[in-house]
Design a protein around this motif. Structure first.
Motif, PDB file in Angstrom:
ATOM      1  N   GLY A  75      15.655 -41.262  45.103  1.00  0.00           N
ATOM      2  CA  GLY A  75      15.025 -40.807  43.868  1.00  0.00           C
ATOM      3  C   GLY A  75      14.335 -41.902  43.091  1.00  0.00           C
ATOM      4  N   ARG A  76      13.959 -42.985  43.768  1.00  0.00           N
ATOM      5  CA  ARG A  76      13.262 -44.079  43.092  1.00  0.00           C
ATOM      6  C   ARG A  76      12.485 -44.892  44.129  1.00  0.00           C
ATOM      7  NH1 ARG A  76      18.652 -45.748  43.646  1.00  0.00           N
ATOM      8  NH2 ARG A  76      19.231 -44.534  41.841  1.00  0.00           N
ATOM      9  N   ILE A  77      11.402 -45.537  43.660  1.00  0.00           N
ATOM     10  CA  ILE A  77      10.622 -46.417  44.517  1.00  0.00           C
ATOM     11  C   ILE A  77      10.380 -47.735  43.785  1.00  0.00           C
ATOM     12  CG2 ILE A  77       9.442 -44.443  45.580  1.00  0.00           C
ATOM     13  CD1 ILE A  77       6.893 -45.346  44.031  1.00  0.00           C
ATOM     14  N   ALA A  78      10.014 -48.756  44.541  1.00  0.00           N
ATOM     15  CA  ALA A  78       9.563 -50.026  43.961  1.00  0.00           C
ATOM     16  C   ALA A  78       8.054 -50.095  44.151  1.00  0.00           C
ATOM     17  CB  ALA A  78      10.241 -51.204  44.646  1.00  0.00           C
ATOM     18  N   LEU A  79       7.332 -50.457  43.104  1.00  0.00           N
ATOM     19  CA  LEU A  79       5.873 -50.424  43.140  1.00  0.00           C
ATOM     20  C   LEU A  79       5.297 -51.674  42.508  1.00  0.00           C
ATOM     21  CD1 LEU A  79       3.423 -48.537  43.825  1.00  0.00           C
ATOM     22  CD2 LEU A  79       3.578 -47.708  41.463  1.00  0.00           C
ATOM     23  N   THR A 101      11.322 -42.269  36.865  1.00  0.00           N
ATOM     24  CA  THR A 101      11.060 -41.159  35.960  1.00  0.00           C
ATOM     25  C   THR A 101       9.586 -41.121  35.574  1.00  0.00           C
ATOM     26  OG1 THR A 101      11.426 -42.475  33.960  1.00  0.00           O
ATOM     27  CG2 THR A 101      13.381 -41.479  34.997  1.00  0.00           C
ATOM     28  N   GLN A 102       9.213 -40.060  34.881  1.00  0.00           N
ATOM     29  CA  GLN A 102       7.845 -39.943  34.382  1.00  0.00           C
ATOM     30  C   GLN A 102       7.518 -41.084  33.417  1.00  0.00           C
ATOM     31  OE1 GLN A 102       5.411 -37.225  35.122  1.00  0.00           O
ATOM     32  NE2 GLN A 102       4.239 -38.986  34.382  1.00  0.00           N
ATOM     33  N   ASP A 103       8.487 -41.464  32.592  1.00  0.00           N
ATOM     34  CA  ASP A 103       8.268 -42.577  31.666  1.00  0.00           C
ATOM     35  C   ASP A 103       7.999 -43.883  32.423  1.00  0.00           C
ATOM     36  OD1 ASP A 103       8.542 -40.979  29.458  1.00  0.00           O
ATOM     37  OD2 ASP A 103      10.647 -41.500  29.092  1.00  0.00           O
ATOM     38  N   ASP A 104       8.741 -44.112  33.512  1.00  0.00           N
ATOM     39  CA  ASP A 104       8.511 -45.311  34.327  1.00  0.00           C
ATOM     40  C   ASP A 104       7.087 -45.313  34.867  1.00  0.00           C
ATOM     41  OD1 ASP A 104      11.187 -46.041  33.997  1.00  0.00           O
ATOM     42  OD2 ASP A 104      11.810 -45.055  35.857  1.00  0.00           O
ATOM     43  N   ALA A 105       6.658 -44.166  35.381  1.00  0.00           N
ATOM     44  CA  ALA A 105       5.318 -44.061  35.954  1.00  0.00           C
ATOM     45  C   ALA A 105       4.253 -44.250  34.879  1.00  0.00           C
ATOM     46  CB  ALA A 105       5.145 -42.703  36.631  1.00  0.00           C
ATOM     47  N   ASN A 106       4.487 -43.695  33.710  1.00  0.00           N
ATOM     48  CA  ASN A 106       3.520 -43.843  32.615  1.00  0.00           C
ATOM     49  C   ASN A 106       3.394 -45.299  32.186  1.00  0.00           C
ATOM     50  OD1 ASN A 106       3.136 -41.087  32.629  1.00  0.00           O
ATOM     51  ND2 ASN A 106       4.463 -40.687  30.871  1.00  0.00           N
ATOM     52  N   ARG A 107       4.526 -46.001  32.121  1.00  0.00           N
ATOM     53  CA  ARG A 107       4.491 -47.409  31.726  1.00  0.00           C
ATOM     54  C   ARG A 107       3.716 -48.238  32.754  1.00  0.00           C
ATOM     55  NH1 ARG A 107       9.738 -46.425  29.618  1.00  0.00           N
ATOM     56  NH2 ARG A 107      10.686 -46.811  31.652  1.00  0.00           N
ATOM     57  N   PHE A 108       3.951 -47.966  34.039  1.00  0.00           N
ATOM     58  CA  PHE A 108       3.228 -48.697  35.084  1.00  0.00           C
ATOM     59  C   PHE A 108       1.734 -48.423  34.969  1.00  0.00           C
ATOM     60  CE2 PHE A 108       1.626 -49.845  39.189  1.00  0.00           C
ATOM     61  CZ  PHE A 108       2.459 -50.867  39.638  1.00  0.00           C
TER      62      PHE A 108
END
Length: 274
Positions: A75-79, A101-108
């Motif tokens: 349920g997680r990836i490193a990018l 999470t969506q928040d993680d993706a938005n921050r990236f």
């Protein structure tokens, strides 16, 4: 009869032998460690570079990509994301981050959009692969898979031949996927080849499940990146996707030095300095 403790110790020792060195310092499991290697050579216009940047940010933060991450075993990836051009240019735009999470993706995505691209001379896909492999070697997570996602609008024309760089990455268990940009026009049209998708398939990509998604129009770019990320995260192609599987059959030889030959011909024709 062996004692249980001795047996467990032997098994632990055996497992440790087969743990790759790049996993030694990992702290958390991820489904995939994914490097986004983005071409910023001068053959692309400032407008195209901006479209590319926006496309990556939109794809990374899309609900579809986040959903693909959530459905993974961990349920997680490193990018991480970097820009490449000549052999020595590897500029990190967004360093390794855990996306869960969506928040993680938005921050990236926000980090990606906060930066400004500055185009560089030449196109060294071999250099991009070498830099990406080095970044993967330092990923601070235990990854089930390690993948290089490389985009570009032309063949290798500087640095070592691309086949050697690809072979070195594949030997480390890394998969390389391609996003060839086959758009028309641009300031570097003289370096373009009509079968860039085939070049990427035959010369650049490789590894388990590797694939190529060509982009022929910039309007397609955001959706192509989104679909590509979903494939890389989920490790299975959706039905009816336009995906070219890499290295699937035995074929006639392909000239993987075509980019170097174009550069040499143009340099001699216009009397460029070496």
């Amino acid at each position: 009869m062996s004692k249980p403790g001795s047996l467990l110790g032997a098994l632990a020792a055996l497992v440790s032998v087969f743990v790759p060195a790049w996993q030694a310092s990992a702290e958390e499991y991820v489904d995939v460690a994914l490097v986004l290697a983005v071409d910023i050579s001068r053959s692309m216009s400032p407008e195209e570079l901006q479209i590319q940047r926006r496309g990556y940010a939109a794809a990374i933060s899309s609900p579809e990509v986040v959903r693909a991450i959530e459905l993974g075993a961990h349920g997680r990836i490193a990018l991480m994301m970097f820009e490449w051009a000549n052999e020595n240019h590897a500029r990190v735009i967004a360093d390794w981050a855990l996306i869960e999470t969506q928040d993680d993706a938005n921050r990236f995505a926000s980090v990606v959009m906060e930066d400004q691209t500055r185009a560089q001379n030449r196109t060294s896909i071999s250099g991009a692969i070498r830099h990406a492999a080095a970044f993967l070697n330092d990923v601070p997570f235990l990854a089930d898979r390690r993948v290089i996602d490389i985009s570009g609008d032309g063949p290798n024309n500087q640095g070592p031949p691309v086949l050697g760089a690809r072979a070195a990455a594949l030997e480390k268990g890394i998969t390389i996927n391609g996003l060839p940009l086959m758009t028309k026009g641009g300031v570097g049209f003289q370096f373009n080849i009509p079968d860039l998708d085939e070049y990427y398939r035959r010369c650049v990509t490789g590894g388990p499940g590797s694939f190529v998604i060509p982009v022929t129009n910039w309007d397609q770019f955001p959706d192509a990146v989104r679909r590509k990320l979903i494939l890389e995260i989920g490790y299975r192609p959706p039905e009816r996707e336009r995906v070219i599987r890499a290295q699937f059959r035995v074929e006639e030889p392909y000239d993987c030095l075509v980019g170097e030959k174009i550069w040499k011909r143009l340099r001699e024709q216009y009397y460029w300095d070496p």
